[in-house]
Design a protein around this motif. Sequence first.
Motif, PDB file in Angstrom:
ATOM      1  N   ARG A  38      -3.613 -17.507  11.015  1.00 27.30           N
ATOM      2  CA  ARG A  38      -2.422 -16.736  11.355  1.00 27.30           C
ATOM      3  C   ARG A  38      -2.033 -15.817  10.207  1.00 27.30           C
ATOM      4  O   ARG A  38      -2.327 -16.094   9.034  1.00 27.30           O
ATOM      5  CB  ARG A  38      -1.248 -17.666  11.674  1.00 27.30           C
ATOM      6  CG  ARG A  38      -0.856 -18.548  10.513  1.00 27.30           C
ATOM      7  CD  ARG A  38       0.030 -19.712  10.926  1.00 27.30           C
ATOM      8  NE  ARG A  38       0.448 -20.513   9.767  1.00 27.30           N
ATOM      9  CZ  ARG A  38      -0.260 -21.494   9.248  1.00 27.30           C
ATOM     10  NH1 ARG A  38      -1.444 -21.813   9.771  1.00 27.30           N
ATOM     11  NH2 ARG A  38       0.188 -22.171   8.207  1.00 27.30           N
ATOM     12  N   PHE A  39      -1.354 -14.743  10.562  1.00 32.91           N
ATOM     13  CA  PHE A  39      -0.801 -13.822   9.578  1.00 32.91           C
ATOM     14  C   PHE A  39       0.655 -14.187   9.322  1.00 32.91           C
ATOM     15  O   PHE A  39       1.421 -14.432  10.261  1.00 32.91           O
ATOM     16  CB  PHE A  39      -0.879 -12.375  10.078  1.00 32.91           C
ATOM     17  CG  PHE A  39      -2.281 -11.834  10.145  1.00 32.91           C
ATOM     18  CD1 PHE A  39      -2.878 -11.291   9.020  1.00 32.91           C
ATOM     19  CD2 PHE A  39      -2.997 -11.884  11.329  1.00 32.91           C
ATOM     20  CE1 PHE A  39      -4.170 -10.783   9.073  1.00 32.91           C
ATOM     21  CE2 PHE A  39      -4.288 -11.389  11.391  1.00 32.91           C
ATOM     22  CZ  PHE A  39      -4.884 -10.839  10.263  1.00 32.91           C
ATOM     23  N   GLU A  40       1.043 -14.187   8.046  1.00 34.17           N
ATOM     24  CA  GLU A  40       2.406 -14.512   7.671  1.00 34.17           C
ATOM     25  C   GLU A  40       2.956 -13.420   6.766  1.00 34.17           C
ATOM     26  O   GLU A  40       2.303 -13.015   5.800  1.00 34.17           O
ATOM     27  CB  GLU A  40       2.458 -15.875   6.953  1.00 34.17           C
ATOM     28  CG  GLU A  40       1.985 -17.030   7.832  1.00 34.17           C
ATOM     29  CD  GLU A  40       1.993 -18.354   7.100  1.00 34.17           C
ATOM     30  OE1 GLU A  40       1.999 -18.345   5.850  1.00 34.17           O
ATOM     31  OE2 GLU A  40       1.994 -19.399   7.772  1.00 34.17           O
ATOM     32  N   THR A  48       0.035 -12.477   4.198  1.00 31.75           N
ATOM     33  CA  THR A  48      -1.036 -13.421   3.888  1.00 31.75           C
ATOM     34  C   THR A  48      -1.729 -13.834   5.181  1.00 31.75           C
ATOM     35  O   THR A  48      -1.070 -14.032   6.202  1.00 31.75           O
ATOM     36  CB  THR A  48      -0.476 -14.680   3.194  1.00 31.75           C
ATOM     37  OG1 THR A  48       0.211 -14.298   2.005  1.00 31.75           O
ATOM     38  CG2 THR A  48      -1.586 -15.651   2.840  1.00 31.75           C
ATOM     39  N   LEU A  49      -3.049 -13.928   5.143  1.00 32.99           N
ATOM     40  CA  LEU A  49      -3.795 -14.574   6.219  1.00 32.99           C
ATOM     41  C   LEU A  49      -4.045 -16.005   5.784  1.00 32.99           C
ATOM     42  O   LEU A  49      -4.645 -16.247   4.725  1.00 32.99           O
ATOM     43  CB  LEU A  49      -5.117 -13.862   6.492  1.00 32.99           C
ATOM     44  CG  LEU A  49      -6.006 -14.530   7.547  1.00 32.99           C
ATOM     45  CD1 LEU A  49      -5.379 -14.425   8.934  1.00 32.99           C
ATOM     46  CD2 LEU A  49      -7.411 -13.923   7.566  1.00 32.99           C
ATOM     47  N   THR A  50      -3.567 -16.955   6.602  1.00 34.71           N
ATOM     48  CA  THR A  50      -3.644 -18.370   6.259  1.00 34.71           C
ATOM     49  C   THR A  50      -4.451 -19.111   7.315  1.00 34.71           C
ATOM     50  O   THR A  50      -4.357 -18.817   8.505  1.00 34.71           O
ATOM     51  CB  THR A  50      -2.226 -18.962   6.181  1.00 34.71           C
ATOM     52  OG1 THR A  50      -1.474 -18.248   5.201  1.00 34.71           O
ATOM     53  CG2 THR A  50      -2.264 -20.428   5.815  1.00 34.71           C
ATOM     54  N   ARG A  58      -4.581 -12.355   0.547  1.00 36.62           N
ATOM     55  CA  ARG A  58      -3.268 -11.900   0.111  1.00 36.62           C
ATOM     56  C   ARG A  58      -3.319 -10.374   0.064  1.00 36.62           C
ATOM     57  O   ARG A  58      -4.220  -9.817  -0.579  1.00 36.62           O
ATOM     58  CB  ARG A  58      -2.898 -12.480  -1.253  1.00 36.62           C
ATOM     59  CG  ARG A  58      -2.837 -14.011  -1.273  1.00 36.62           C
ATOM     60  CD  ARG A  58      -2.223 -14.514  -2.582  1.00 36.62           C
ATOM     61  NE  ARG A  58      -2.350 -15.954  -2.717  1.00 36.62           N
ATOM     62  CZ  ARG A  58      -1.509 -16.832  -2.184  1.00 36.62           C
ATOM     63  NH1 ARG A  58      -0.506 -16.393  -1.448  1.00 36.62           N
ATOM     64  NH2 ARG A  58      -1.683 -18.137  -2.358  1.00 36.62           N
ATOM     65  N   ALA A  59      -2.392  -9.738   0.746  1.00 33.43           N
ATOM     66  CA  ALA A  59      -2.450  -8.282   0.893  1.00 33.43           C
ATOM     67  C   ALA A  59      -1.124  -7.662   0.482  1.00 33.43           C
ATOM     68  O   ALA A  59      -0.052  -8.245   0.693  1.00 33.43           O
ATOM     69  CB  ALA A  59      -2.769  -7.906   2.343  1.00 33.43           C
ATOM     70  N   THR A 280      -0.963  -7.749  17.253  1.00 32.59           N
ATOM     71  CA  THR A 280      -1.316  -9.018  16.604  1.00 32.59           C
ATOM     72  C   THR A 280      -0.063  -9.642  16.021  1.00 32.59           C
ATOM     73  O   THR A 280       0.736  -8.969  15.358  1.00 32.59           O
ATOM     74  CB  THR A 280      -2.349  -8.772  15.490  1.00 32.59           C
ATOM     75  OG1 THR A 280      -3.497  -8.120  16.060  1.00 32.59           O
ATOM     76  CG2 THR A 280      -2.789 -10.081  14.865  1.00 32.59           C
ATOM     77  N   LEU A 281       0.108 -10.931  16.243  1.00 27.02           N
ATOM     78  CA  LEU A 281       1.323 -11.618  15.818  1.00 27.02           C
ATOM     79  C   LEU A 281       1.363 -11.748  14.299  1.00 27.02           C
ATOM     80  O   LEU A 281       0.397 -12.182  13.668  1.00 27.02           O
ATOM     81  CB  LEU A 281       1.381 -12.997  16.467  1.00 27.02           C
ATOM     82  CG  LEU A 281       2.640 -13.828  16.236  1.00 27.02           C
ATOM     83  CD1 LEU A 281       3.868 -13.121  16.812  1.00 27.02           C
ATOM     84  CD2 LEU A 281       2.482 -15.205  16.868  1.00 27.02           C
ATOM     85  N   MET A 282       2.500 -11.357  13.712  1.00 28.60           N
ATOM     86  CA  MET A 282       2.764 -11.564  12.291  1.00 28.60           C
ATOM     87  C   MET A 282       3.968 -12.490  12.197  1.00 28.60           C
ATOM     88  O   MET A 282       5.061 -12.151  12.642  1.00 28.60           O
ATOM     89  CB  MET A 282       3.052 -10.243  11.593  1.00 28.60           C
ATOM     90  CG  MET A 282       3.399 -10.371  10.118  1.00 28.60           C
ATOM     91  SD  MET A 282       1.978 -10.674   9.038  1.00 28.60           S
ATOM     92  CE  MET A 282       1.251  -9.018   8.999  1.00 28.60           C
TER      93      MET A 282
END
Length: 283
Positions: A38-40, A48-50, A58-59, A280-282
């Motif tokens: 998931r993206f947070e 962050t993609l976790t 980490r972006a 896409t869900l964030m």
Amino acid sequence: MNRATREPLPGGGLVLTVPDSGPDAGPDVVPHSVPSLRFERATGRDWTLTQGERPLIRARSEGDGCCRDLHLHRLPGHRSPLPPVSAAMMRAGGDWTHRYARWLEDAKEYGPLHPGRWQLSPRPTFAPGIWSCDLVQDWPDATLELLCGGGWHGVLPLRPLPAPDAPRVKAQRKHVREGTLAPVLLWWVSFLDGWLLLDGHDRAAAALAEGTPPACVELVRVPDEADWRATAEQITESHEEMMARLAAHPASPHIDRQRQALERGYADVISTLPYDAGGTLMR
């Protein structure tokens, strides 16, 4: 087990409707409400993609205006949501899209599925450059030059692509030459306007080493039924108003051509609404 429903599509694709796993969903529904992958959102510019509790990317977005740079730092530990594909399985072939759909349903620990509609379909072709200059091969740090509007339209691996002469790549290159290589799995991410490579890093490297882009199955979030039906109602209302205005004019060949063009355009839009790529869900 209460599985997702499937809607077959022309060309070998399908839409997978993942049921809600809330308190009223029943004890046998596969829990996907909070997906492992998931993206947070951290701040307005950071995300962050976790996967589970492990960060994979980490972006941070930098720059002003509509064209910005997205700086990525990727970390090790990505686990594919699909099980390993054996050589015997590849030689046996089969419907990879439906097989990947079933595996994704079962990938509670590593996959991205959450309640809603997801389209999986073969993706045999791409625009020039997607698997060459737009394939991110720098590791672990990379910078994406986002186009105006936010996208970059490339492929982002979640672990380093192995070298063409790596032993496991050599084994896959034989499948490329035989035409038995299983497709890789790509996840379309709307705010990147690009794909994450979820499964098949070795297979992708093998295909590229043989001078061809890999065959792909693409995973795309598509609108929920309530959302696309609400949009269809708005479009239908507007279409009916335009048709009524045309009907007020005297009949003529020009008016007939306008009416036919409007009807064709309306039919084309309505038919694609349920399958347009969604956001896409964030979290």
